[in-house]
Design an enzyme around this catalytic site. Structure first.
Site, PDB file in Angstrom:
ATOM      1  CG  HIS A   9      -0.204   0.017   2.521  1.00 42.91           C
ATOM      2  ND1 HIS A   9       0.403   1.138   3.046  1.00 42.91           N
ATOM      3  CD2 HIS A   9       0.037  -0.980   3.409  1.00 42.91           C
ATOM      4  CE1 HIS A   9       0.970   0.852   4.195  1.00 42.91           C
ATOM      5  NE2 HIS A   9       0.774  -0.435   4.439  1.00 42.91           N
ATOM      6  CE  LYS A  11       6.145   8.931   4.173  1.00 45.04           C
ATOM      7  NZ  LYS A  11       7.153   9.949   3.770  1.00 45.04           N
ATOM      8  CD  GLU A  82       2.553  -5.735   7.954  1.00 44.58           C
ATOM      9  OE1 GLU A  82       2.764  -6.938   7.695  1.00 44.58           O
ATOM     10  OE2 GLU A  82       3.216  -4.783   7.487  1.00 44.58           O
TER      11      GLU A  82
END
Length: 202
Positions: A9, A11, A82
């Site tokens: 993805h 920042k 994540e």
């Protein structure tokens, strides 16, 4: 053969502030949005059969930008989230890891996730996707540390990676993997040229 375009993805605010961001979330920065717009433009000639995404908003936002000019629905999967950092979520990297070294085993001691578990859930999901799309290009929008756990099985340089070298998997980079005959092969390491070749302004 399935070809995976694995996208980190763009920042986010926590990336900018150097804070741990696993299962917690922060919004994309203006720069992060610009990175994803340029990447979407850079990938415009790749015909994807599907776009998969982590269920985290930062990844879904990027997947939506990639899908905006394509007649594809986003397939959100929790297994693409994540690595979970447990009680370290949101902590500043310098405070959580004063020696600048991410854990080599994971975060179970912080009520988070060990790296083997994270890697295996990612691999299993990719295998399921390949079964559904055995001869296709598939985009997967996910996260830096999770990508790193997978790359660690291909390359010792990533297995030993530290916070200081996190730019080896930069925001909106693309890692290309092939899957055939129940085997993954690494085609290209994380690459930002897909987005730097675009002429879109920031």
């Amino acid at each position: 053969m399935t070809t995976f375009f694995i996208i980190r993805h763009g920042k986010t605010l926590f990336n900018e502030k150097e804070r741990l961001q696993g299962w917690c979330d922060s919004p994309l920065t203006d720069e992060g949005c610009a990175q994803m717009r340029r990447l979407s433009e850079g990938l415009k000639d790749i015909e994807f059969s599907a776009i998969y995404s982590s269920t985290s908003p930062r990844a879904l936002t990027c997947a939506s930008m990639l899908a905006s000019d394509r007649s594809l629905d986003i397939r959100a999967r929790e297994s693409l989230k994540e690595v979970g950092y447990g009680s370290l979520e949101g902590e500043y990297l310098a405070d959580a890891f004063p020696e600048g070294q991410l854990s080599k085993v994971g975060y179970a001691q912080f009520n988070g996730e060990d790296l083997y578990t994270a890697q295996q859930r990612f691999v299993r999901e990719m295998q399921h996707i390949a079964e559904e799309f055995p001869d296709d290009n598939v985009a997967v929008v996910t996260h830096g540390h999770l990508i790193k756990t997978l790359l660690g099985s291909f390359s010792q340089q990533f297995a030993a990676e530290t916070i200081k070298s996190a730019d080896q998997i930069p925001p909106c980079s693309v890692t290309v993997l092939k899957y055939e005959n129940n085997r993954f092969t690494l085609d290209t390491l994380p690459d930002i040229t897909w987005r730097t070749s675009s002429d879109l302004s920031k």
